[in-house]
Design a protein around this motif. Structure first.
Motif, PDB file in Angstrom:
ATOM      1  N   GLU A 177      44.952  41.126  46.939  1.00 44.24           N
ATOM      2  CA  GLU A 177      44.483  39.934  46.228  1.00 44.24           C
ATOM      3  C   GLU A 177      43.211  39.433  46.907  1.00 44.24           C
ATOM      4  N   ALA A 178      42.128  40.120  46.650  1.00 39.84           N
ATOM      5  CA  ALA A 178      40.867  39.802  47.325  1.00 39.84           C
ATOM      6  C   ALA A 178      40.064  38.755  46.568  1.00 39.84           C
ATOM      7  N   PHE A 179      40.052  38.859  45.238  1.00 34.94           N
ATOM      8  CA  PHE A 179      39.180  37.976  44.455  1.00 34.94           C
ATOM      9  C   PHE A 179      39.871  37.624  43.133  1.00 34.94           C
ATOM     10  N   TYR A 180      39.850  36.335  42.821  1.00 35.28           N
ATOM     11  CA  TYR A 180      40.462  35.844  41.586  1.00 35.28           C
ATOM     12  C   TYR A 180      39.480  34.874  40.931  1.00 35.28           C
ATOM     13  N   SER A 181      39.350  34.967  39.629  1.00 30.86           N
ATOM     14  CA  SER A 181      38.461  34.024  38.940  1.00 30.86           C
ATOM     15  C   SER A 181      38.949  33.777  37.518  1.00 30.86           C
ATOM     16  N   SER A 182      38.577  32.599  37.041  1.00 31.77           N
ATOM     17  CA  SER A 182      38.905  32.212  35.665  1.00 31.77           C
ATOM     18  C   SER A 182      37.876  31.188  35.218  1.00 31.77           C
ATOM     19  N   SER A 183      38.123  30.555  34.110  1.00 33.18           N
ATOM     20  CA  SER A 183      37.213  29.519  33.641  1.00 33.18           C
ATOM     21  C   SER A 183      37.435  28.195  34.362  1.00 33.18           C
ATOM     22  N   LEU A 184      38.437  28.160  35.267  1.00 37.40           N
ATOM     23  CA  LEU A 184      38.771  26.915  35.966  1.00 37.40           C
ATOM     24  C   LEU A 184      38.607  26.986  37.476  1.00 37.40           C
ATOM     25  N   ASN A 185      38.689  28.191  38.061  1.00 39.15           N
ATOM     26  CA  ASN A 185      38.660  28.268  39.525  1.00 39.15           C
ATOM     27  C   ASN A 185      38.329  29.660  40.039  1.00 39.15           C
ATOM     28  N   ILE A 186      38.095  29.726  41.353  1.00 39.91           N
ATOM     29  CA  ILE A 186      37.881  30.973  42.086  1.00 39.91           C
ATOM     30  C   ILE A 186      38.751  30.932  43.332  1.00 39.91           C
ATOM     31  N   LEU A 187      39.403  32.054  43.648  1.00 38.73           N
ATOM     32  CA  LEU A 187      40.170  32.176  44.881  1.00 38.73           C
ATOM     33  C   LEU A 187      39.747  33.433  45.620  1.00 38.73           C
TER      34      LEU A 187
END
Length: 242
Positions: A177-187
């Motif tokens: 789980e290195a990179f997560y993105s959506s229209s609301l956030n980034i992790l």
């Protein structure tokens, strides 16, 4: 009379022989001189090429300095030496940065960020909090993954702190789980090491942890943000590496 003629012929041939010898010696002198001129020519060519190369290196150095100064003027967050530090973390080769989003000018909403920054290779995201803390991340590819985690090599994506002058890679050899993105956030990171929400200037829901990306460099707790977990941003800037 015959003897005089013979003597004249002998003297003539002797003089002719001497003239030939003299001309031969003169020819050798000319050859030697030609060799010296050729050697001097080669030496001058080498010196000229060396000066050209030195000139080109100086011009390139000046161009790099101008580019860095321009980048520094573009940023509300970083200083000149900090930009150079980030560049060295990314690559040993010369790279340039292009500002593609500034939140105070273009908006803190992730819809705006994804609109301008999605599908960009090699991106730096910088955050400045209302308390003045400055940190961010580098990723080799940026896009809206619509709420999905991306698995990546930890050497390609990392967090960093400008105050601590340190970059932080994942503890995982191949982070699930290195990179997560959506229209609301980034992790970033399996331990939610960096979490930035939309409209981060209006709330304090964004936060940092040091669980999967910072521990092997000796950073624990929420030290990336001065020991505080949550933060509100005063600026967010995104640069594309070109």
């Amino acid at each position: 009379m015959s003897q005089k003629i013979d003597n004249l012929e002998v003297n003539y041939y002797k003089q002719l022989e001497q003239n030939i010898k003299d001309q031969s010696g003169f020819t050798e002198q000319i050859k030697d001189l030609a060799k010296q001129i050729e050697s001097m020519k080669e030496l001058l060519i080498k010196q000229i090429d060396s000066l050209k190369l030195e000139n080109q290196n100086q011009i390139q150095q000046l161009q790099n300095q101008i580019t860095s100064l321009q980048e520094n003027q573009l940023s509300n967050i970083t200083q000149f030496d900090e930009l150079e530090m980030i560049k060295k973390w990314i690559s040993d080769k010369q790279i340039n940065l292009k500002l593609i989003h500034r939140a105070t000018a273009n908006g803190f909403q992730f819809e705006k960020i994804n609109e301008k920054c999605s599908d960009k290779c090699k991106v730096i995201l910088l955050v400045k909090t209302k308390e003045g803390r400055r940190f961010g991340f580098y990723a080799d590819f940026f896009k809206n993954y619509n709420g999905l985690w991306q698995r990546q090599n930890p050497n390609i994506i990392f967090l960093f702190s400008l105050e601590l002058k340190q970059k932080y890679t994942s503890n995982e050899s191949n982070c699930q789980e290195a990179f997560y993105s959506s229209s609301l956030n980034i992790l970033l990171g399996q331990g939610r090491d960096f979490h930035l929400f939309t409209n981060s200037n209006r709330n304090d829901t964004s936060y940092v942890n040091q669980k999967s990306c910072c521990q092997k460099e000796g950073l624990t707790g929420h030290a990336l943000n001065g020991g505080i977990r949550n933060f509100t941003t005063s600026e967010v800037e995104i640069f594309e590496v070109v």
